[in-house]
Scaffold this active site. Structure first.
Site, PDB file in Angstrom:
ATOM      1  NE  ARG A  12      -2.879   0.723   3.486  1.00 18.66           N
ATOM      2  CZ  ARG A  12      -2.201   1.222   4.526  1.00 18.66           C
ATOM      3  NH1 ARG A  12      -2.361   2.311   4.304  1.00 18.66           N
ATOM      4  NH2 ARG A  12      -2.131   0.585   5.514  1.00 18.66           N
TER       5      ARG A  12
ATOM      6  CE1 TYR B 142     -18.739   8.034 -15.024  1.00 18.88           C
ATOM      7  CE2 TYR B 142     -17.873   8.577 -13.292  1.00 18.88           C
ATOM      8  CZ  TYR B 142     -18.121   7.905 -14.059  1.00 18.88           C
ATOM      9  OH  TYR B 142     -18.480   6.507 -13.614  1.00 18.88           O
TER      10      TYR B 142
ATOM     11  CG  ASP C 193     -12.124  13.220 -16.144  1.00 17.63           C
ATOM     12  OD1 ASP C 193     -11.200  12.577 -17.302  1.00 17.63           O
ATOM     13  OD2 ASP C 193     -12.737  12.710 -15.736  1.00 17.63           O
TER      14      ASP C 193
ATOM     15  CE  LYS D 130     -14.631   4.828 -18.713  1.00 20.24           C
ATOM     16  NZ  LYS D 130     -14.341   4.988 -17.446  1.00 20.24           N
TER      17      LYS D 130
HETATM   18  C1  LIG Z   1     -14.746  11.335 -17.942  1.00 24.35           C
HETATM   19  C2  LIG Z   1     -14.725  10.084 -16.961  1.00 24.35           C
HETATM   20  N1  LIG Z   1     -13.816  10.370 -15.898  1.00 24.35           N
HETATM   21  C3  LIG Z   1     -14.033   9.368 -14.916  1.00 24.35           C
HETATM   22  C4  LIG Z   1     -14.516   8.355 -14.987  1.00 24.35           C
HETATM   23  C5  LIG Z   1     -14.347   7.209 -13.823  1.00 24.35           C
HETATM   24  O1  LIG Z   1     -13.719   6.330 -14.000  1.00 24.35           O
HETATM   25  P1  LIG Z   1     -13.558   4.830 -13.405  1.00 24.35           P
HETATM   26  O2  LIG Z   1     -14.844   4.149 -13.809  1.00 24.35           O
HETATM   27  O3  LIG Z   1     -12.253   4.293 -13.864  1.00 24.35           O
HETATM   28  O4  LIG Z   1     -13.471   5.060 -11.889  1.00 24.35           O
HETATM   29  C6  LIG Z   1     -15.198   7.991 -15.998  1.00 24.35           C
HETATM   30  C7  LIG Z   1     -15.992   6.827 -16.254  1.00 24.35           C
HETATM   31  O5  LIG Z   1     -16.556   6.235 -17.041  1.00 24.35           O
HETATM   32  C8  LIG Z   1     -15.540   8.845 -17.076  1.00 24.35           C
HETATM   33  O6  LIG Z   1     -16.032   8.671 -18.146  1.00 24.35           O
END
Ligand SMILES: Cc1ncc(COP(=O)(O)O)c(C=O)c1O
Length: 378
Positions: free
Chosen positions: A46, A98, A170, A195
């Site tokens: 960790r 998101y 993001d 992704k």
């Molecule tokens: C633009 C965006 N940011 C963050 C996330 C969150 O990511 P995670 O599902 O890996 O926690 C997503 C998930 O779909 C996303 O599309």
């Protein structure tokens, strides 16, 4: 080094102990200590693990950042970064952020006396109008999901710097290969590695990157204490997936560009959302701050019957949440990513029931086009 070379050779890719061409999975929770109080690089997974550290070096290179941290998910990275705020602070968040980020900010941060305003980040005047003396962070997500709205990153950074406000972006949709918010002055970049970076729809992971040592040290403390670390197996899979990221994304983006153009010609499609289409209101900003429009597009079909036919007849894309996989993924935002909003809120945002989002994979373009043509009846 250019992109694809750098993804293969731009960071330590060999195991220093054995020369193995793939960094081994150091699948261990603890590390034997030579004597009491001995100073070793690793003591407990960790706090740090060689496989995960190899990935963090790769992330830093990818993001062109001094520091990068690997997290158990995109949301682990995002929530840790948002926890940099303190009681009494105010956060500006995009209305279309998101869903998980929206939920964390609106349901958890207020418990810590952190104020949140959800606004239209594509309008700099709206950002200015919502600034307060206690605004401490502006959070961006561009292109936005699912309507691919664009925020002018440099303009927001300039405004934030005038007021000593931290900026966070993001960058999941574009990745650092095609849009680099840190180079535009953003303080912290977060991404869902789930992704495009991993790209194979088999891992959930996240990254946060920064050039600021103090921010990095604070994030490190939070990551360790929230326990938001990435597992060893996942880190190894991402190290492998990332090597082909440039090739994968290039093909996916090419498919998306051509599919967006095709959808515009289809009578059963009412509207196409893709950031580099000439009729996109912010195509010029996208072209200024990114090298292309990315691999995700959305389109609104003309009525419910067409929507049902598309869902029923499309053969190649999988119907699922998520994006950025090698396979094309079709999502229905109204019942998936935006299901937590009321019908009225969705309508206000433009997320209608007939809207579909397509994350283009690396399949042959001709097959994807033929599939869409037969499903849409175009
Ligand atoms: C633009 C965006 N940011 C963050 C996330 C969150 O990511 P995670 O599902 O890996 O926690 C997503 C998930 O779909 C996303 O599309």
């Amino acid at each position: 080094m250019r992109v694809n070379t750098s993804l293969l050779h731009g960071y330590p890719v060999l195991d220093t102990q054995t020369g193995a061409a793939s960094i081994p999975k150091y699948q261990t929770s603890t590390f034997a200590q030579k004597k009491i109080g001995s100073k070793q690089d690793y003591s407990y997974t960790r706090f740090g693990n060689p496989t995960v550290h190899a990935l963090e070096e790769a992330f830093a290179k990818l993001e062109k950042a001094d520091y990068a941290l690997a997290y158990a998910s995109g949301m682990a990275a995002i929530s840790n970064v948002l926890m940099l705020l303190e009681g009494g602070d105010h956060l500006l968040l995009p209305k279309e952020v998101y869903g998980g980020t929206c939920q964390f900010a609106n349901h958890i941060l207020p418990r810590y006396d952190i104020e949140v305003s959800c606004i239209d980040m594509s309008d700099i005047n709206e950002i200015k109008a919502h600034l307060k003396p206690n605004t401490k962070m502006i959070y961006l997500e561009t292109p936005s999901n699912p309507l691919l709205k664009i925020t002018d990153i440099a303009a927001v950074v300039a405004l934030a710097k005038q007021h000593q406000i931290l900026t966070v972006a993001d960058n999941t949709f574009m990745t650092a290969l095609y849009q680099n918010p840190l180079a535009l002055g953003v303080d912290i970049v977060v991404e869902s590695v789930t992704k495009f970076i991993n790209g194979h729809s088999d891992v959930v992971a996240g990254v946060a990157a920064t050039n600021d040592k103090e921010i990095y040290q604070q994030l490190l403390l939070y990551q360790k204490n929230f326990g938001a670390v990435l597992g060893v197996e996942e880190a190894w899979l991402v190290l492998r997936g990332m090597k082909t990221m440039g090739l994968r994304m290039e093909k996916s983006i090419d498919n998306a560009t051509q599919i967006a153009a095709f959808l515009q010609t289809c009578p059963n499609v009412k509207r196409v959302y893709y950031p580099t289409l000439p009729n996109h209101p912010n195509a010029a900003i996208q072209k200024k701050q990114a090298t292309n429009g990315g691999a995700v597009l959305s389109f609104e079909v003309s009525n419910q019957a067409v929507l049902e036919a598309v869902i029923d007849k499309l053969q190649i894309p999988i119907l699922a949440v998520s994006l950025g996989g090698v396979e094309s993924i079709l999502s229905h935002p109204a019942t998936m990513s935006h299901a937590c909003l009321s019908q009225e809120e969705r309508q206000k945002q433009g997320v209608t029931n007939n809207l579909l989002r397509l994350s283009c994979g690396i399949e042959d373009l001709e097959d994807l086009l033929a599939d869409l043509k037969q499903a849409l009846g175009c």
